[in-house]
Design an enzyme around this catalytic site. Structure first.
Site, PDB file in Angstrom:
ATOM      1  N   TRP B 166      32.190  41.856  35.431  1.00 42.35           N
ATOM      2  CA  TRP B 166      32.616  40.452  35.536  1.00 42.35           C
ATOM      3  C   TRP B 166      31.573  39.617  36.253  1.00 42.35           C
ATOM      4  O   TRP B 166      31.357  38.448  35.911  1.00 42.35           O
ATOM      5  CB  TRP B 166      33.975  40.350  36.221  1.00 42.35           C
ATOM      6  CG  TRP B 166      34.988  41.203  35.541  1.00 42.35           C
ATOM      7  CD1 TRP B 166      35.670  42.264  36.060  1.00 42.35           C
ATOM      8  CD2 TRP B 166      35.406  41.109  34.162  1.00 42.35           C
ATOM      9  NE1 TRP B 166      36.483  42.826  35.100  1.00 42.35           N
ATOM     10  CE2 TRP B 166      36.350  42.140  33.939  1.00 42.35           C
ATOM     11  CE3 TRP B 166      35.083  40.247  33.107  1.00 42.35           C
ATOM     12  CZ2 TRP B 166      36.961  42.333  32.690  1.00 42.35           C
ATOM     13  CZ3 TRP B 166      35.682  40.441  31.868  1.00 42.35           C
ATOM     14  CH2 TRP B 166      36.609  41.468  31.674  1.00 42.35           C
ATOM     15  N   ASP B 167      30.943  40.198  37.262  1.00 38.55           N
ATOM     16  CA  ASP B 167      29.813  39.516  37.902  1.00 38.55           C
ATOM     17  C   ASP B 167      28.718  39.208  36.877  1.00 38.55           C
ATOM     18  O   ASP B 167      28.100  38.146  36.902  1.00 38.55           O
ATOM     19  CB  ASP B 167      29.214  40.425  38.981  1.00 38.55           C
ATOM     20  CG  ASP B 167      29.802  40.174  40.359  1.00 38.55           C
ATOM     21  OD1 ASP B 167      30.299  39.069  40.604  1.00 38.55           O
ATOM     22  OD2 ASP B 167      29.753  41.097  41.187  1.00 38.55           O
TER      23      ASP B 167
END
Lengths: 410, 410
Positions: B166-167
């Site tokens: 997700w980063d």
């Protein structure tokens, strides 16, 4: 359905795609207001039935990946169908002449062929490998090294990722690449072929995360192996509560570590743990080396408390934690509704009404474009032929009669 | 070190960041030629010692996430240090006035405060949640639903992701958001605050992949559970070879399925499997429902063959497969070297020489910018103060004497 009021309003992109990366790249632009036209073979492309599917077999995946786009279906095996696509790709307008694809960029879709019709064409071509050969997320991920360090300690079997993380990374990068090329075209007038591959994105990211350097420098021998659910290089782990929920807690930064110690009473055991493990808990490496000692204490703490009471103690102290949730439980996450305008209930023809996300990007000068549904396959065939290619009713009727194009029904 | 010849040459972005998303967003731009200046507290920010680390404790992660940037270190707790950062953020040039951050966007870093100094400022602010509260990848991922459907069948424990997917998604989206806002500024003159959060990106993607719709429509009961390493909704699974390697094979598209059948002799068993499983193997859902029958046959086929012989048979027929590799084995992947210009051996001061990736994006009109190392912390402090802020030697000397700024040493 197409934009106009979003930050990319007025931009037109033609998309020839299937599955995740290229459709996601196009959708990223469509959700910011670009007019993204996806063309498909009549009856739908390779991803038209991709799971998950509805009770009647309609693809929820396809509906998810094509939101906010317009759809035209044509016979891509016919010369006339291909001619119509080439006309769209090179279509009129300063803000057009952009083509995003993960189809093989050869033959009638070769960049050099297409640019004969529009010299300033921008074409973003996504491939599996840098040499143009095929690959899918599920064959690239095993090569990155991650499945062999994922999962329970001691287990030598690889653990695959259910999330196609590399497709997601490539799709987002495709949008960045298209905007960078369009910026260059605005300044110089020159279009170009932009290319990127799934394995290049994946392997570069393994490098970006330091794992290639670590392997190359010979630092792997005793530091890289399966480590269960522990966070790598600091403290982070999941715990079970008395009522059988799971909670992830993280002590990566000093602030997070102090808050975790305060919330759980762990801070009273720092000295004992530091002595037992022979570490300094104020450092990330100290917390990592003592992770099992820390987890032993927290195991007991969480086992004696419910999900509600343990997480409210964590929240009160500002500790970093997250709930484990099923997809069903995610529906009730307060961040999916309330003051957050990310999701809206939208009706998808032929499927039903469900929560649909808008773009996660917010632009302060413009209101957020609301969540949009996906088109029905072929929903915009006639209006695209008419408005963009300037065909009249008789010509469009002839194309239908010759099965070169088709309209859409849910 | 800074660009000029890349597609974003001339663009200047100031970055105040830590960890993955914001640094990765800045690096994506730096690797395309933008002059990205990362500022840090003297001594380094929260991510300056993030694992993996070298034998001497230097962060390979930090070196990986900050490639191609320039670095300035200042005392961010002092008024004078903050004033210098604000001057940089609002610094001179049509192609400047862009600020990317995941620091709390309040107080001296509030958008409304900063734009007082430059009305057309573009500020991209990344947060944990939509309301500005904190979150890290490792607390967001549990909430998405994926850890509870990852890992061996029957095991109820969640399986975390080692990859901060997700980063990565948010970092890439930040680059897209910045370019979209800059495009808008070129056309209208208006800057703006662009915001996005980690959990919004994650939850939107769960929606994009059809999982939110599936849950909301009540389709989950018998189709969503841990399913080991099987690909969801078609055929894909890993197999062990006689010499103890693992191979992932995928039969998602008809072409892939036919090739797999031909390469392994599986095609001779289609009728039997279709009868036993009661499915039509020409459909994705048929292959998914019969996945265990298919795997039973392939288990035996791979167990009787070495890695080399099984994969050469797959390649010959054009089947979709991928090798499972450790990070060490990845170093020898032919896609990391040879004709591919993605990686180059580059020396990182204080650490050593190892393979470093360039941008995975290729732009046909420009040669690829070669892989660049990360700066040493504070390496460009004096040149930035001099060239951008126009300070003279005496003024810079005074800032050093007052410990407001510091230079860099490996």
């Amino acid at each position: 359905m197409s934009g106009g009021s979003g930050i990319l309003g007025g931009m037109r992109v033609i998309e020839g795609s299937a599955f995740v990366a290229a459709p996601l790249g196009g959708m990223t632009l469509a959700q910011l207001g670009a007019d993204v036209i996806r063309f498909d073979q009549i009856g739908g492309g390779l991803d038209y039935r991709r799971w998950p599917v509805s009770a009647t077999g309609k693809s929820l995946f396809w509906a998810g990946m094509n939101k906010g786009k317009r759809s035209i279906q044509l016979d891509l095996r016919s010369d006339e169908g291909r001619e119509l696509v080439a006309a769209l790709v090179s279509g009129p307008g300063d803000d057009a002449g952009m083509f995003l694809t993960n189809f093989p960029a050869k033959g009638w879709l070769d960049y050099e062929v297409l640019r004969q019709r529009r010299a300033d064409l921008i074409m973003v071509a996504l491939t599996g490998n840098y040499d143009g050969s095929s690959e899918v997320d599920y064959t690239v991920h095993p090569a990155t090294g991650f499945p062999l360090v994922t999962g329970p300690t001691g287990n030598v079997e690889p653990v695959n990722s259910v999330l196609p993380a590399w497709d997601i990374a490539l799709g987002s990068l495709a949008a960045t690449g298209l905007l960078a090329a369009e910026r260059h075209r605005l300044r110089t007038g020159a279009g170009q072929l932009v290319s990127a591959s799934l394995s290049d994105v994946a392997f570069a990211m393994v490098g970006n995360l330091g794992r290639v350097a670590q392997a190359s420098l010979g630092q792997n021998s005793d530091t890289v192996e399966k480590d269960g659910n522990f966070l790598y290089g600091a403290f982070g782990a999941p715990f079970s509560t008395a009522d059988n929920r799971h909670v992830m807690v993280v002590g990566l930064t000093p602030r997070q570590w102090v808050a975790l110690g305060k919330a759980t009473g762990l801070e009273q055991h720092y000295l004992r743990i530091e002595e037992e493990a022979g570490v300094d808990l104020s450092t990330e490496s100290g917390r990592y080396h003592a992770r099992k000692h820390i987890a032993d204490y927290l195991d007991t703490w969480f086992a004696q408390r419910t999900f509600a009471s343990s997480t409210s103690a964590l929240t009160e102290c500002g500790a970093a934690w997250g709930p484990y949730q099923t997809f069903d439980q995610l529906l009730d996450d307060p961040r999916m509704s309330g003051a957050n305008s990310l999701f809206d209930f939208v009706e998808q023809p032929g499927i039903g009404t469900f929560p649909v996300p808008a773009s996660p990007l917010n632009f302060g000068e413009l209101s957020r474009l609301p969540a949009q549904r996906a088109p029905v396959l072929g929903e915009h065939t006639d209006e695209i032929l008419s408005d963009i290619l300037g065909l009249n009713e008789r010509e469009i009727g002839r194309l239908h009669d010759a099965d070169v194009v088709a309209s859409g029904n849910p």
